[in-house]
Design a protein around this motif. Sequence first.
Motif, PDB file in Angstrom:
ATOM      1  N   PHE A   1     -53.723  51.748 -60.989  1.00  0.00           N
ATOM      2  CA  PHE A   1     -53.683  50.976 -59.746  1.00  0.00           C
ATOM      3  C   PHE A   1     -52.939  49.658 -59.952  1.00  0.00           C
ATOM      4  O   PHE A   1     -52.142  49.239 -59.098  1.00  0.00           O
ATOM      5  CB  PHE A   1     -55.099  50.703 -59.246  1.00  0.00           C
ATOM      6  CG  PHE A   1     -55.146  49.933 -57.961  1.00  0.00           C
ATOM      7  CD1 PHE A   1     -54.882  50.563 -56.753  1.00  0.00           C
ATOM      8  CD2 PHE A   1     -55.441  48.573 -57.953  1.00  0.00           C
ATOM      9  CE1 PHE A   1     -54.910  49.852 -55.555  1.00  0.00           C
ATOM     10  CE2 PHE A   1     -55.466  47.860 -56.769  1.00  0.00           C
ATOM     11  CZ  PHE A   1     -55.206  48.494 -55.569  1.00  0.00           C
ATOM     12  N   HIS A   2     -53.184  49.014 -61.091  1.00  0.00           N
ATOM     13  CA  HIS A   2     -52.481  47.761 -61.396  1.00  0.00           C
ATOM     14  C   HIS A   2     -50.980  47.985 -61.483  1.00  0.00           C
ATOM     15  O   HIS A   2     -50.181  47.215 -60.919  1.00  0.00           O
ATOM     16  CB  HIS A   2     -53.004  47.183 -62.709  1.00  0.00           C
ATOM     17  CG  HIS A   2     -52.166  46.077 -63.259  1.00  0.00           C
ATOM     18  ND1 HIS A   2     -52.143  44.804 -62.718  1.00  0.00           N
ATOM     19  CD2 HIS A   2     -51.275  46.060 -64.293  1.00  0.00           C
ATOM     20  CE1 HIS A   2     -51.298  44.044 -63.389  1.00  0.00           C
ATOM     21  NE2 HIS A   2     -50.763  44.781 -64.350  1.00  0.00           N
ATOM     22  N   LEU A   3     -50.576  49.037 -62.176  1.00  0.00           N
ATOM     23  CA  LEU A   3     -49.145  49.341 -62.315  1.00  0.00           C
ATOM     24  C   LEU A   3     -48.524  49.671 -60.960  1.00  0.00           C
ATOM     25  O   LEU A   3     -47.399  49.239 -60.663  1.00  0.00           O
ATOM     26  CB  LEU A   3     -48.962  50.519 -63.275  1.00  0.00           C
ATOM     27  CG  LEU A   3     -49.358  50.287 -64.730  1.00  0.00           C
ATOM     28  CD1 LEU A   3     -49.413  51.611 -65.473  1.00  0.00           C
ATOM     29  CD2 LEU A   3     -48.372  49.340 -65.413  1.00  0.00           C
ATOM     30  N   TRP A   4     -49.231  50.426 -60.169  1.00  0.00           N
ATOM     31  CA  TRP A   4     -48.723  50.827 -58.856  1.00  0.00           C
ATOM     32  C   TRP A   4     -48.441  49.610 -57.984  1.00  0.00           C
ATOM     33  O   TRP A   4     -47.351  49.463 -57.423  1.00  0.00           O
ATOM     34  CB  TRP A   4     -49.750  51.749 -58.193  1.00  0.00           C
ATOM     35  CG  TRP A   4     -49.341  52.266 -56.853  1.00  0.00           C
ATOM     36  CD1 TRP A   4     -48.073  52.492 -56.402  1.00  0.00           C
ATOM     37  CD2 TRP A   4     -50.211  52.627 -55.777  1.00  0.00           C
ATOM     38  NE1 TRP A   4     -48.095  52.982 -55.111  1.00  0.00           N
ATOM     39  CE2 TRP A   4     -49.392  53.069 -54.705  1.00  0.00           C
ATOM     40  CE3 TRP A   4     -51.593  52.636 -55.619  1.00  0.00           C
ATOM     41  CZ2 TRP A   4     -49.931  53.502 -53.494  1.00  0.00           C
ATOM     42  CZ3 TRP A   4     -52.130  53.069 -54.421  1.00  0.00           C
ATOM     43  CH2 TRP A   4     -51.294  53.508 -53.365  1.00  0.00           C
TER      44      TRP A   4
ATOM     45  N   PHE B   1     -43.676  55.067 -57.055  1.00  0.00           N
ATOM     46  CA  PHE B   1     -44.367  54.226 -58.019  1.00  0.00           C
ATOM     47  C   PHE B   1     -45.798  54.698 -58.265  1.00  0.00           C
ATOM     48  O   PHE B   1     -46.353  54.445 -59.334  1.00  0.00           O
ATOM     49  CB  PHE B   1     -44.356  52.774 -57.552  1.00  0.00           C
ATOM     50  CG  PHE B   1     -43.007  52.113 -57.687  1.00  0.00           C
ATOM     51  CD1 PHE B   1     -42.338  52.127 -58.897  1.00  0.00           C
ATOM     52  CD2 PHE B   1     -42.401  51.505 -56.609  1.00  0.00           C
ATOM     53  CE1 PHE B   1     -41.092  51.533 -59.028  1.00  0.00           C
ATOM     54  CE2 PHE B   1     -41.160  50.910 -56.727  1.00  0.00           C
ATOM     55  CZ  PHE B   1     -40.500  50.926 -57.951  1.00  0.00           C
ATOM     56  N   ALA B   2     -46.388  55.368 -57.304  1.00  0.00           N
ATOM     57  CA  ALA B   2     -47.702  55.953 -57.543  1.00  0.00           C
ATOM     58  C   ALA B   2     -47.613  57.038 -58.613  1.00  0.00           C
ATOM     59  O   ALA B   2     -48.467  57.130 -59.504  1.00  0.00           O
ATOM     60  CB  ALA B   2     -48.266  56.522 -56.241  1.00  0.00           C
TER      61      ALA B   2
ATOM     62  N   VAL C   1     -48.240  58.600 -64.468  1.00  0.00           N
ATOM     63  CA  VAL C   1     -47.683  59.036 -65.744  1.00  0.00           C
ATOM     64  C   VAL C   1     -47.948  57.987 -66.819  1.00  0.00           C
ATOM     65  O   VAL C   1     -48.352  58.321 -67.948  1.00  0.00           O
ATOM     66  CB  VAL C   1     -46.163  59.296 -65.610  1.00  0.00           C
ATOM     67  CG1 VAL C   1     -45.544  59.575 -66.974  1.00  0.00           C
ATOM     68  CG2 VAL C   1     -45.905  60.465 -64.666  1.00  0.00           C
ATOM     69  N   GLU C   2     -47.750  56.711 -66.488  1.00  0.00           N
ATOM     70  CA  GLU C   2     -47.928  55.659 -67.491  1.00  0.00           C
ATOM     71  C   GLU C   2     -49.391  55.521 -67.910  1.00  0.00           C
ATOM     72  O   GLU C   2     -49.673  55.212 -69.069  1.00  0.00           O
ATOM     73  CB  GLU C   2     -47.426  54.328 -66.946  1.00  0.00           C
ATOM     74  CG  GLU C   2     -47.463  53.197 -67.971  1.00  0.00           C
ATOM     75  CD  GLU C   2     -46.719  51.962 -67.519  1.00  0.00           C
ATOM     76  OE1 GLU C   2     -46.695  50.975 -68.281  1.00  0.00           O
ATOM     77  OE2 GLU C   2     -46.147  51.980 -66.411  1.00  0.00           O
ATOM     78  N   ALA C   3     -50.317  55.723 -66.972  1.00  0.00           N
ATOM     79  CA  ALA C   3     -51.732  55.533 -67.287  1.00  0.00           C
ATOM     80  C   ALA C   3     -52.359  56.746 -67.963  1.00  0.00           C
ATOM     81  O   ALA C   3     -53.277  56.592 -68.783  1.00  0.00           O
ATOM     82  CB  ALA C   3     -52.505  55.201 -66.009  1.00  0.00           C
TER      83      ALA C   3
END
Length: 336
Positions: free
Chosen positions: A158-161, A268-269, A274-276
């Motif tokens: 959620f932070h990255l998004w 970006f979601a 993918v990143e998380a």
Amino acid sequence: MDLDAYVAEHGGQWRRLDELCRRRRLDAAEVDELVVLYQRTATQLSALRSRSPDPALVSQLSQLVLRARARLTGRPRASWAAVTRFLVSGFPGAVYRAWPWWCGVATAFSLLSFFLIWFVANNPDTAAAFIGEDAATDLVDSGFAGYYTEFSAPTFAFHLWTHNAWLAAQCLASGVLIVPVFYLLWQNALNIGVVGGVMVSYGRADVFFGLITPHGLLELTGVFVAAGLGLRVAWAWIAPPPDLTRGQSVARAGRSAVLVAVGLVGVFAVSAFVEAFVTPAPVPVPLRVGLGAAVWLAFLAYVVVLGRRATHRTPPPPLDPGDHEVVVTTRRGGGQ
């Protein structure tokens, strides 16, 4: 004004207008009647506002006029068909039409980032000047890899998004000023260059590229698209097409930018997921990179295939609706 006499005189028209607004379908005669009653009621409302102290009646007629106007202008309603059109043609078409801009940004950004990685890796004093010797050692030992596991995966995603969506929004919103876009890109390239250079100089290039590649391909592509569309808005102001005024040119480019901004929220979601969940997963590096690359290639194929089809089938986005006179059309004998 004798309010009771005024209501008695026109109340029947207001009730008839309310009845027409509530009907699901209208024939041609009823549409014509709706138009006439709407115009009369709007005029009567104006008179009441200036002469009558009764706020309840004014509020009631205001709501009636608004409902009638919405019925005449064909108030848009959310539908799955509209969502499908956006996903199949609107978003990919807007991204595809702007490909020279975001591909140019991607090329310049990548060259600058790799140059900074090479420069920092071959000049250790530069890395120490940027982040300090102790910080560099901590980054190599655990800091870089630990960044991806510091928080729980849903919280991290959620932070990255939100962070990436905000970065893209800044690029799109400030594009017409040009300088803020270059500044945001420089900040990101510098961060990648310094961190990557430190990791490479300490012999941890495999860790750096193994962690940044799975999500970075899609994430950075989204940033490139946002920056490219933002700069495209600036160019629409600097060099508008000969058949458009400067304001019309910016309006057209701005419509595409807003369309892309909505679509990038979904992009970006996916990159945040993918990143998380994929980047820190305890699986072989080739598998993580392969999954990230597959998602990235799927996005590029989506833009190229559907975007090209939408571009060849439909003209460029129209000017902002405010540049045109709103025309209400009705079909004789058909439903509203």
